[in-house]
Design a protein around this motif. Structure first.
Motif, PDB file in Angstrom:
ATOM      1  N   MET A   1       0.754  -1.122  -0.069  1.00 31.62           N
ATOM      2  CA  MET A   1      -0.026  -0.124  -0.075  1.00 31.62           C
ATOM      3  C   MET A   1       0.991   1.231  -0.019  1.00 31.62           C
ATOM      4  O   MET A   1       1.938   1.508   0.794  1.00 31.62           O
ATOM      5  N   SER A   2       0.820   2.304  -0.708  1.00 31.67           N
ATOM      6  CA  SER A   2       1.452   3.623  -1.050  1.00 31.67           C
ATOM      7  C   SER A   2       0.767   4.504  -0.193  1.00 31.67           C
ATOM      8  O   SER A   2      -0.165   4.938  -0.471  1.00 31.67           O
ATOM      9  N   TYR A   8      -2.088   9.903   7.284  1.00 35.66           N
ATOM     10  CA  TYR A   8      -3.049   8.634   7.443  1.00 35.66           C
ATOM     11  C   TYR A   8      -4.329   9.164   6.620  1.00 35.66           C
ATOM     12  O   TYR A   8      -5.118   9.941   7.436  1.00 35.66           O
ATOM     13  N   THR A   9      -4.608   8.614   5.620  1.00 32.69           N
ATOM     14  CA  THR A   9      -5.430   9.140   4.642  1.00 32.69           C
ATOM     15  C   THR A   9      -6.904   8.250   4.888  1.00 32.69           C
ATOM     16  O   THR A   9      -6.763   6.991   4.966  1.00 32.69           O
ATOM     17  N   TYR A  31     -11.038  10.171  -7.894  1.00 30.15           N
ATOM     18  CA  TYR A  31     -10.489   8.783  -8.529  1.00 30.15           C
ATOM     19  C   TYR A  31      -9.875   9.318  -9.813  1.00 30.15           C
ATOM     20  O   TYR A  31      -8.935   8.980 -10.160  1.00 30.15           O
ATOM     21  N   ASP A  32     -10.943   9.832 -10.634  1.00 32.76           N
ATOM     22  CA  ASP A  32     -10.279  10.471 -11.940  1.00 32.76           C
ATOM     23  C   ASP A  32      -9.230  11.402 -11.836  1.00 32.76           C
ATOM     24  O   ASP A  32      -8.415  11.337 -12.808  1.00 32.76           O
ATOM     25  N   ALA A  33      -9.248  12.138 -10.915  1.00 30.13           N
ATOM     26  CA  ALA A  33      -7.960  13.233 -10.848  1.00 30.13           C
ATOM     27  C   ALA A  33      -6.694  12.244 -10.264  1.00 30.13           C
ATOM     28  O   ALA A  33      -5.626  12.923 -10.432  1.00 30.13           O
ATOM     29  N   LEU A  38      -7.363   5.361  -4.113  1.00 30.47           N
ATOM     30  CA  LEU A  38      -7.911   4.277  -3.026  1.00 30.47           C
ATOM     31  C   LEU A  38      -6.710   3.369  -2.534  1.00 30.47           C
ATOM     32  O   LEU A  38      -6.697   3.004  -1.449  1.00 30.47           O
ATOM     33  N   ASP A  39      -5.543   3.225  -3.198  1.00 28.89           N
ATOM     34  CA  ASP A  39      -4.319   2.503  -2.879  1.00 28.89           C
ATOM     35  C   ASP A  39      -3.577   3.587  -1.694  1.00 28.89           C
ATOM     36  O   ASP A  39      -3.129   2.741  -0.823  1.00 28.89           O
ATOM     37  N   GLU A  40      -3.728   4.819  -1.912  1.00 30.37           N
ATOM     38  CA  GLU A  40      -3.096   5.572  -0.846  1.00 30.37           C
ATOM     39  C   GLU A  40      -4.138   5.848   0.548  1.00 30.37           C
ATOM     40  O   GLU A  40      -3.846   6.331   1.511  1.00 30.37           O
TER      41      GLU A  40
END
Length: 111
Positions: A1-2, A8-9, A31-33, A38-40
């Motif tokens: 996970m990046s 902490y998001t 997400y488009d931007a 989601l990985d972060e």
């Protein structure tokens, strides 16, 4: 996970109906931007608001029976174990404050 060092998001969503549609639209635009959003993100949080409409107003007893809490979570997550979650998990277990009726006479927590 990046994730960014020191960050902490959490993505948090509240509400269904038009508010749920708004949350989904905002998430799609984020997400488009940033395709890595989601990985972060370390945690996804939200509320299943209809569950909270049946709160027990007596502050000396639990707001919800454990059977109702477990039943609600099973309806959402089926038999998935917390250990199998791909993100951190937030379990809300208590309300600090009191409850008062709102305009529709539903019992709502107040800080």
């Amino acid at each position: 996970m990046s994730t960014l060092p020191g960050h902490y998001t959490i993505l948090s969503f509240v509400g269904g109906g038009i508010r749920g549609l708004l949350s989904a639209t905002i998430l799609q635009r984020l997400y488009d931007a940033n395709k890595a959003l989601l990985d972060e993100t370390r945690m996804l949080a939200g509320d299943e608001l209809n569950f909270y409409n049946a709160m027990n107003p007596d502050p000396r007893t639990p707001a919800y029976s454990i059977d109702k809490v477990l039943g609600s979570q099973k309806a959402i997550h089926f038999d998935t174990k917390i250990a199998d979650a791909r993100k951190d998990v937030l379990l809300v277990s208590f309300n600090v404050g009191q409850v008062e009726p709102d305009r529709d006479n539903k019992m709502m927590p107040t800080p």
